[in-house]
Write a protein that holds these residues in place. Structure first.
Motif, PDB file in Angstrom:
ATOM      1  N   ASN A  43       0.391  -1.047  -0.060  1.00 35.85           N
ATOM      2  CA  ASN A  43      -0.031   0.117  -0.085  1.00 35.85           C
ATOM      3  C   ASN A  43       0.888   0.758   0.479  1.00 35.85           C
ATOM      4  N   PHE A  44       0.782   2.252  -1.467  1.00 30.71           N
ATOM      5  CA  PHE A  44       1.987   3.130  -1.331  1.00 30.71           C
ATOM      6  C   PHE A  44       1.326   3.193   0.271  1.00 30.71           C
ATOM      7  N   HIS A  45      -0.036   4.175   0.268  1.00 32.97           N
ATOM      8  CA  HIS A  45       0.272   5.214   1.518  1.00 32.97           C
ATOM      9  C   HIS A  45       0.332   5.063   2.773  1.00 32.97           C
ATOM     10  N   SER A  46       1.034   3.810   2.631  1.00 34.62           N
ATOM     11  CA  SER A  46       1.206   3.125   3.627  1.00 34.62           C
ATOM     12  C   SER A  46       2.510   3.682   3.910  1.00 34.62           C
ATOM     13  N   LEU A  47       3.471   3.673   2.807  1.00 29.77           N
ATOM     14  CA  LEU A  47       5.227   4.066   3.112  1.00 29.77           C
ATOM     15  C   LEU A  47       5.290   5.666   3.355  1.00 29.77           C
ATOM     16  N   VAL A  48       4.745   6.274   1.839  1.00 34.94           N
ATOM     17  CA  VAL A  48       4.863   7.670   1.216  1.00 34.94           C
ATOM     18  C   VAL A  48       3.132   7.967   1.669  1.00 34.94           C
ATOM     19  N   PRO A  49       2.834   8.389   3.137  1.00 32.24           N
ATOM     20  CA  PRO A  49       1.783   8.631   2.987  1.00 32.24           C
ATOM     21  C   PRO A  49       1.146   9.822   2.474  1.00 32.24           C
ATOM     22  N   ILE A  50      -0.720  10.469   2.516  1.00 30.20           N
ATOM     23  CA  ILE A  50      -1.171  11.250   1.225  1.00 30.20           C
ATOM     24  C   ILE A  50      -1.213  12.855   3.024  1.00 30.20           C
ATOM     25  N   PRO A  51      -1.196  13.387   2.687  1.00 31.41           N
ATOM     26  CA  PRO A  51      -1.006  14.258   3.873  1.00 31.41           C
ATOM     27  C   PRO A  51      -2.754  14.514   4.257  1.00 31.41           C
ATOM     28  N   ASP A  52      -3.111  14.612   5.300  1.00 27.78           N
ATOM     29  CA  ASP A  52      -4.541  14.740   5.818  1.00 27.78           C
ATOM     30  C   ASP A  52      -4.961  16.643   5.039  1.00 27.78           C
ATOM     31  N   GLU A  53      -4.504  17.304   4.628  1.00 29.07           N
ATOM     32  CA  GLU A  53      -5.220  18.077   3.901  1.00 29.07           C
ATOM     33  C   GLU A  53      -5.241  17.632   2.640  1.00 29.07           C
TER      34      GLU A  53
END
Length: 146
Positions: A43-53
């Motif tokens: 999961n790409f988000h687990s390693l390079v997370p998408i910012p909350d905003e």
């Protein structure tokens, strides 16, 4: 509907770091509710997370642009499977929309200095394929037209 880029990613390095990255890579799509999705092994988000905003703004409004800029593709990995695993090495096969995840791997390589990432990719619909290697700040990408 996108063309799908076929990817084979080999991660090598110290056994503990390979295992640790494998564990950290598992996660869920941030755009869906947890009950709407399964845990993905890469999961790409687990390693390079998408910012909350960006998550709050929404996928179409901000997410697709952020993903392309920071991962090199939208949506992350799809249909991921581990094809080989043994101590100091793990090989994933997966698909990405339109292009390989070059920017994603550049970020990972800097975060995981002890690991080497080698990506073989092919997008037959757009007629290109390549081989890329990432180690720390060093990035090589050899792409050819089919």
């Amino acid at each position: 509907m996108p063309n799908w880029c076929q990817n084979s990613l080999t991660k090598t390095g110290p056994q503990e770091d390979v295992r640790s990255l494998k564990e950290k890579a598992a996660g869920r799509c941030p755009w869906l509710k947890p009950e709407e999705t399964e845990v993905e092994m890469l999961n790409f988000h687990s390693l390079v997370p998408i910012p909350d905003e960006v998550l709050k703004a929404g996928h179409e409004a901000a997410g697709e642009d952020w993903e392309r800029e920071n991962w090199g593709c939208k949506w992350g990995a799809d249909q991921t499977r581990i094809v080989d695993e043994g101590g100091t090495c793990i090989i994933y096969e997966f698909y990405t929309a339109w292009s390989p995840p070059i920017e994603f791997l550049q970020t990972l390589a800097v975060q995981w200095l002890s690991l080497v990432f080698v990506l073989a990719y092919e997008e037959p619909g757009m007629g290109f394929k390549g081989l890329a290697k990432f180690q720390g700040e060093i990035h090589e990408d050899h792409c050819i037209s089919l």
